[in-house]
Motif scaffolding. Structure first.
Motif, PDB file in Angstrom:
ATOM      1  N   GLU A 175       8.893   6.195  -5.916  1.00 36.27           N
ATOM      2  CA  GLU A 175       8.910   7.364  -5.050  1.00 36.27           C
ATOM      3  C   GLU A 175       7.957   7.101  -3.895  1.00 36.27           C
ATOM      4  N   ILE A 176       8.438   7.324  -2.683  1.00 35.02           N
ATOM      5  CA  ILE A 176       7.624   7.084  -1.497  1.00 35.02           C
ATOM      6  C   ILE A 176       7.510   8.381  -0.716  1.00 35.02           C
ATOM      7  N   GLY A 223       2.715  14.178   0.820  1.00 34.56           N
ATOM      8  CA  GLY A 223       3.672  14.550   1.856  1.00 34.56           C
ATOM      9  C   GLY A 223       5.073  14.692   1.295  1.00 34.56           C
ATOM     10  N   THR A 224       6.028  14.875   2.191  1.00 36.76           N
ATOM     11  CA  THR A 224       7.420  15.023   1.751  1.00 36.76           C
ATOM     12  C   THR A 224       7.934  13.709   1.214  1.00 36.76           C
ATOM     13  N   THR A 225       8.772  13.781   0.198  1.00 36.50           N
ATOM     14  CA  THR A 225       9.340  12.580  -0.414  1.00 36.50           C
ATOM     15  C   THR A 225      10.425  12.020   0.502  1.00 36.50           C
ATOM     16  N   LEU A 226      10.258  10.767   0.902  1.00 35.93           N
ATOM     17  CA  LEU A 226      11.221  10.109   1.781  1.00 35.93           C
ATOM     18  C   LEU A 226      12.249   9.307   1.007  1.00 35.93           C
ATOM     19  N   LEU A 227      11.822   8.731  -0.128  1.00 31.04           N
ATOM     20  CA  LEU A 227      12.702   7.882  -0.929  1.00 31.04           C
ATOM     21  C   LEU A 227      12.370   8.091  -2.395  1.00 31.04           C
ATOM     22  N   SER A 228      13.416   8.233  -3.194  1.00 35.20           N
ATOM     23  CA  SER A 228      13.219   8.397  -4.623  1.00 35.20           C
ATOM     24  C   SER A 228      14.295   7.597  -5.344  1.00 35.20           C
ATOM     25  N   LEU A 229      13.878   6.464  -5.935  1.00 35.92           N
ATOM     26  CA  LEU A 229      14.787   5.609  -6.702  1.00 35.92           C
ATOM     27  C   LEU A 229      14.196   5.405  -8.091  1.00 35.92           C
ATOM     28  N   GLY A 230      14.574   6.218  -9.019  1.00 32.87           N
ATOM     29  CA  GLY A 230      14.051   6.125 -10.385  1.00 32.87           C
ATOM     30  C   GLY A 230      12.551   6.351 -10.380  1.00 32.87           C
ATOM     31  N   PRO A 231      11.777   5.364 -10.899  1.00 31.53           N
ATOM     32  CA  PRO A 231      10.323   5.538 -10.931  1.00 31.53           C
ATOM     33  C   PRO A 231       9.662   5.320  -9.562  1.00 31.53           C
ATOM     34  N   LEU A 255       3.376   6.487   3.180  1.00 30.14           N
ATOM     35  CA  LEU A 255       3.965   5.587   4.175  1.00 30.14           C
ATOM     36  C   LEU A 255       3.075   5.502   5.408  1.00 30.14           C
ATOM     37  N   THR A 256       2.573   6.625   5.860  1.00 32.86           N
ATOM     38  CA  THR A 256       1.675   6.641   7.023  1.00 32.86           C
ATOM     39  C   THR A 256       0.409   5.842   6.738  1.00 32.86           C
ATOM     40  N   ASP A 257      -0.161   6.052   5.562  1.00 31.31           N
ATOM     41  CA  ASP A 257      -1.374   5.315   5.194  1.00 31.31           C
ATOM     42  C   ASP A 257      -1.103   3.818   5.090  1.00 31.31           C
ATOM     43  N   GLY A 258       0.024   3.427   4.485  1.00 34.10           N
ATOM     44  CA  GLY A 258       0.372   2.014   4.349  1.00 34.10           C
ATOM     45  C   GLY A 258       0.569   1.344   5.702  1.00 34.10           C
ATOM     46  N   ASN A 287       0.815  -1.209   0.000  1.00 34.33           N
ATOM     47  CA  ASN A 287       0.000   0.000   0.000  1.00 34.33           C
ATOM     48  C   ASN A 287       0.849   1.259   0.000  1.00 34.33           C
ATOM     49  N   THR A 288       2.063   1.180   0.525  1.00 36.41           N
ATOM     50  CA  THR A 288       2.951   2.340   0.496  1.00 36.41           C
ATOM     51  C   THR A 288       3.529   2.539  -0.899  1.00 36.41           C
ATOM     52  N   VAL A 289       4.021   1.470  -1.484  1.00 35.32           N
ATOM     53  CA  VAL A 289       4.685   1.569  -2.791  1.00 35.32           C
ATOM     54  C   VAL A 289       3.690   1.848  -3.910  1.00 35.32           C
ATOM     55  N   PHE A 290       2.541   1.196  -3.875  1.00 31.85           N
ATOM     56  CA  PHE A 290       1.586   1.305  -4.963  1.00 31.85           C
ATOM     57  C   PHE A 290       0.421   2.243  -4.644  1.00 31.85           C
ATOM     58  N   ALA A 291       0.639   3.210  -3.773  1.00 31.09           N
ATOM     59  CA  ALA A 291      -0.412   4.167  -3.433  1.00 31.09           C
ATOM     60  C   ALA A 291      -0.801   4.959  -4.681  1.00 31.09           C
ATOM     61  N   ALA A 292      -2.066   5.304  -4.770  1.00 28.57           N
ATOM     62  CA  ALA A 292      -2.544   6.050  -5.930  1.00 28.57           C
ATOM     63  C   ALA A 292      -1.868   7.415  -6.020  1.00 28.57           C
ATOM     64  N   GLU A 293      -1.550   7.971  -4.865  1.00 30.47           N
ATOM     65  CA  GLU A 293      -0.927   9.286  -4.847  1.00 30.47           C
ATOM     66  C   GLU A 293       0.093   9.330  -3.717  1.00 30.47           C
ATOM     67  N   GLN A 294       1.325   9.717  -4.031  1.00 30.17           N
ATOM     68  CA  GLN A 294       2.378   9.854  -3.028  1.00 30.17           C
ATOM     69  C   GLN A 294       2.303  11.261  -2.448  1.00 30.17           C
TER      70      GLN A 294
END
Length: 171
Positions: free
Chosen positions: A29-30, A19-27, A35-38, A10-17
């Motif tokens: 983005e978390i 809040g502040t971006t915590l992790l960004s690896l290519g495509p 993360l809180t919702d997941g 649920n964190t990785v495949f959330a419909a919309e990311q």
């Protein structure tokens, strides 16, 4: 494990990311909101599983089956089949240990390799599933032979009354 997998998915495949971006690896983005919702959804899975485990750990399966047929008027065929399945659950744990011990004796261990461990886990699950399906088929045939499939109304050896703990469980 299940709650962690649900939280991660649920964190990785959330419909919309959000809040502040915590992790960004290519495509990938978390965001903090995703993360809180997941994690919240994962905790809900934990709560639901805990309630289910506590409810069924403190309830005698035979009393539950009697109450289902007498109080909720469920089909005896369904109820007795469910009772048989509940009675077979401890066998699955014992069979899992037997399969893993036999494989370990043959030198089939996952070691520290996570891919090898995952493959061994999947094949053990498949072996367990095949054994459970075979046992269920034999049990169904034995129950039919003993008249559990008849359309005649069944009698009850023990009458079940609704008590305060029963209402609490339903609530």
């Amino acid at each position: 494990f299940a709650a962690g997998a649900v939280a991660a998915a649920n964190t990785v495949f959330a419909a919309e990311q959000t809040g502040t971006t915590l992790l960004s690896l290519g495509p990938l983005e978390i965001g903090a909101g995703a993360l809180t919702d997941g994690v919240a959804i994962g905790l809900r899975v934990c709560v639901a599983a805990t309630v289910g485990v506590l409810g069924f750990a403190t309830t005698d399966p035979t009393d539950l089956a009697d109450a289902l047929t007498q109080q909720l008027r469920t089909s005896p065929r369904f109820t007795i089949g469910s009772l048989a399945a509940l009675r077979m659950l401890p066998l699955l744990g014992a069979e899992w240990r037997q399969i893993t011990t036999a494989r370990r004796a043959r030198g089939m261990e996952g070691g520290r390799n996570p891919l090898r461990r995952a493959r061994l886990f999947a094949s053990t699950m498949f072996t367990l599933l095949v054994g459970a399906m075979r046992r269920a088929g034999r049990l169904a045939a034995a129950m039919d032979a003993r008249g559990f499939d008849s359309e005649m109304p069944r009698t009850h050896a023990r009458v079940q009354r609704m008590r305060a703990p029963d209402w609490l469980l339903l609530a």
